[in-house]
Design an enzyme around this catalytic site. Structure first.
Site, short mmCIF file in Angstrom:
data_model
loop_
_atom_site.label_atom_id
_atom_site.label_comp_id
_atom_site.label_asym_id
_atom_site.label_seq_id
_atom_site.Cartn_x
_atom_site.Cartn_y
_atom_site.Cartn_z
N GLY A 65 0.83 -1.20 0.00
CA GLY A 65 0.00 0.00 0.00
C GLY A 65 0.87 1.25 0.00
O GLY A 65 0.52 2.26 -0.60
N HIS A 94 -4.85 -5.88 6.81
CA HIS A 94 -5.88 -5.18 6.03
C HIS A 94 -7.04 -6.11 5.64
O HIS A 94 -7.05 -7.27 6.00
CB HIS A 94 -5.23 -4.50 4.83
CG HIS A 94 -4.37 -3.35 5.25
ND1 HIS A 94 -4.71 -2.04 5.05
CD2 HIS A 94 -3.18 -3.32 5.92
CE1 HIS A 94 -3.77 -1.26 5.56
NE2 HIS A 94 -2.84 -2.01 6.08
#
Lengths: 436, 243
Positions: free
Chosen positions: A86, A220
């Site tokens: 990310g 996540h």
């Protein structure tokens, strides 16, 4: 045996192995750890992982391409570009906006980007790395997001972009922010790393801005181990992002393909001779941020489970909220942004001012009772050693940002926990708070 | 710039054949496909296995506007082994693989400019995509002129559409040139091949104009040359520079 038969047997054994090795034991109050996040998987992920390793493709390949298609389709976006984290997605997203291919809309050193100091370091880092100037605005307690009034007040002649996270899954006010970006002709970048599956007005976050980012780190919503994605509907930005990910090359032919554009040997770039092989033309100072095909194969199995994961996160959030709302005189509980439907990353809590206990007292108690907590990332990023001396501007003040640095933390809602864990967590909050 | 190409399975959902085996295909794709008017796709008849390289394929311009209905339309004129194989093998329900989008020809820069579209034969495809896009999105431009050359009237296969463009797109006009026969009910047509020099001279006076060329290589080369001779800057003449 043929290789196909051997492969089938291997995958059959992998399924058996996964069931034997990874079947979780029942929760035991006080003994089992209640984690703030974690991987949730079964034999499907392991089968995909081993299956793709048997192809021995290794680098970004067919599973990555399939994931990009399936992921973009799921979100209702035009394009998804897989990267290795990310944070890399954030780096590529911001760097894309500095591409010379964007002509007069490209970001130049010294241009300002509005963001928050209450966030994750790699939302801020690419702004600094690209010699752009972050302009910090404060957040709101409860939603923990930037508010549109603060965004508009922060705009100067140098402002060219807005880069904001949907904090811990809670969408910022997207309509108002998009309106501001449109009004002032600013790029809008959504840091959607913690908000995969969240919706605003029935549309997924990460599909409103010019470009957005997603993280697939184990904490996540879905995971590939390491992994992330850029999401965009803008073909130009998609092309630039792929170029930056893939060494900065101009050509977009997939591995093993040549001259799909039909003009491989007829173009002229930079000061290269006419017809210099387009496969080796570099239009950006890029990186190699690709992931392996095995990671993408795991991601495909996870993507199939995402709708269920999202529902479980929402349910866990609801149960925690129900259980903890009696403590609202002591604690600020999270508030969903109006018209949003968050796919929560965590359950964020702030200890109100003037309590007889501190955030750290409560967090220590919870951790002593095997309930994992995390601070709200980096607190005020401007107080971190890495960022305390960066060139920046503050619009207004960062009072709330400092407040959350001292008083805020979050606990888990991830799909690996259920009613028993949450009941235990609520009991422990009661035990601590009713004594105060 | 183009988006990264996506490989997508598609099913042939409609086929219409014209004279000289010119064939129009509607493809229903498994996923939504991104493309801009003017771009092209690669079409493979053999199945694509992601573990191996992309099979033999050919490039075709996309003839419809971008849409969310998972529909792609192409027009082919069989010229070689591959396209003849398409004619022989493709039936309604046939599964094929396509990858798209490709190509730098697009209409990104046409706002507030006059647009001249010169097409020969199936070269009309990218312009149909653009015009249908304008129609679909009710976009107006200053002036759009189409010069379209075909061998005979039965090959003006989008005559209904050209009529519709005339009615609904403000500033749209067309001239059709037909080599052989002049029997056509819907449209007025000029006899002969596209008169390159006359057209170039006429259209070069149109002010701030972009000139798009699509069709046989010889047609593109000749028009390009004539437009440059007529004083048009090279960067205002656009075409797909396929090697």
């Amino acid at each position: 045996m043929t290789h196909k038969e051997i492969r089938e047997q291997i995958l059959h054994l992998v399924a058996l192995y996964a069931k034997e090795k990874f079947t979780e034991s029942n929760f035991i109050s006080g003994e089992s750890i209640v984690r703030y996040a974690g991987r949730v998987f079964d034999e499907k992920e392991l089968i995909n992982l081993v299956d793709s390793s048997l192809d021995f493709w290794l680098t970004t390949g067919p599973h990555a391409e399939a994931f990009e298609n399936e992921f973009a389709e799921y979100l209702g976006a035009d394009d998804s570009i897989l990267v290795n984290s990310g944070s890399s997605a954030n780096l590529v997203a911001i760097s894309s906006l500095t591409s010379p291919k964007l002509l007069d809309r490209k970001l130049r050193p010294g241009d300002e980007v509005i963001t928050v100091a209450a966030g994750f370091p790699t939302t801020l880092a690419p702004i600094v790395q690209n010699q752009l100037i972050p302009v910090f605005i404060d957040i709101e307690l409860g939603s923990y997001n930037a508010i549109p009034e603060n965004i508009e007040k922060a705009i100067s002649k140098k402002t060219k972009a807005i880069f904001l996270p949907h904090t811990l899954g809670n969408p910022f006010d997207i309509t108002a922010t998009v309106d501001i970006a449109t009004k002032y002709k600013l790029w809008l970048v959504e840091d959607n790393c913690d908000a995969l599956g969240s919706k605003f007005r029935h549309k997924f976050t990460g599909t409103f801005g010019d470009i957005s980012t997603v993280s697939f780190y184990p904490a996540h919503h879905i995971t590939m181990g390491e992994g992330g994605s850029i999401v965009t509907d803008n073909q130009d930005l998609a092309h630039i992002a792929r170029s930056l990910r893939d060494w900065g090359r101009d050509c977009y032919c997939a591995s093993g393909e040549d001259n799909t554009c039909g003009i491989r040997f007829t173009q002229q770039f930079g000061r290269l001779p006419i017809g210099y092989d387009h496969k080796f033309v570099y239009s950006h100072i890029g990186y190699n941020l690709k992931l392996t095909d095995m990671q993408a194969a795991v991601g495909r199995a996870q993507l199939g489970k995402l709708p269920g994961f999202i529902e479980k996160r929402k349910e866990n959030f609801r149960l925690l909220y129900e259980g903890l709302k009696i403590h609202e005189t002591n604690l600020i509980l999270p508030t969903a942004t109006p018209e949003s439907d968050p796919s929560w990353f965590g359950f964020i809590i702030t200890v109100r001012a003037d309590q007889s206990f501190t955030r750290n007292d409560l967090v220590k108690f919870l951790n002593d009772n095997k309930i994992h907590t995390r601070n709200f990332f980096s607190g005020n990023l401007l107080r971190q050693p890495a960022f305390m001396n960066i060139e920046h501007r503050i619009s207004g003040n960062l009072i709330n940002t400092d407040f959350i640095m001292n008083n805020t933390f979050f606990i888990g809602v991830y799909p690996g926990i259920g009613e028993n864990e949450i009941k235990y967590v609520v009991e422990k909050f009661n035990e601590f708070l009713l004594k105060q | 710039m183009a988006a990264a190409p996506r490989k997508v399975k598609a099913v042939v959902s409609y086929i219409k054949q014209f004279e000289e085996n010119i064939t129009y295909y509607t493809l229903h794709t498994e996923l939504n496909c991104r493309f801009k008017p003017g771009q092209f796709l690669h079409l493979a008849l053999d199945p694509y296995d992601a573990s191996y390289n992309w099979p033999e394929s050919r490039a075709f311009s996309i003839a419809n506007a971008p849409n969310s209905d998972k529909i792609i339309e192409i027009l082919i004129s069989p010229k070689g082994k591959f396209t003849n194989r398409m004619i022989r093998e493709l039936r309604i329900g046939s599964e094929i693989w396509i990858k798209l989008p490709y190509g730098t020809l697009n209409f990104d820069a046409v706002a507030n400019k006059n647009v001249v579209l010169v097409a020969g034969g199936t070269g009309i495809s990218p312009f149909l995509s653009f015009l249908r896009y304008l129609l679909q999105n009710e976009i107006c431009h200053n002036e759009i002129t189409v010069y379209y050359g075909v061998r005979n009237p039965n090959l003006i296969i989008f005559n209904e559409l050209l009529k519709e463009f005339t009615q609904k797109i403000k500033g749209f006009t067309y001239e059709i040139y037909c080599e052989n026969d002049l029997q056509e009910e819907l449209l007025s047509i000029h006899p002969g091949i596209l008169p390159v020099t006359d057209i170039a001279r006429k259209i070069s006076t149109k002010g701030d104009t972009l000139y798009y060329l699509s069709g046989p290589k010889i047609m593109i080369e000749t028009f390009k040359e004539e437009l440059v001779k007529a004083g048009i800057p090279g960067n205002q003449v656009l075409y797909d520079k396929w090697e």
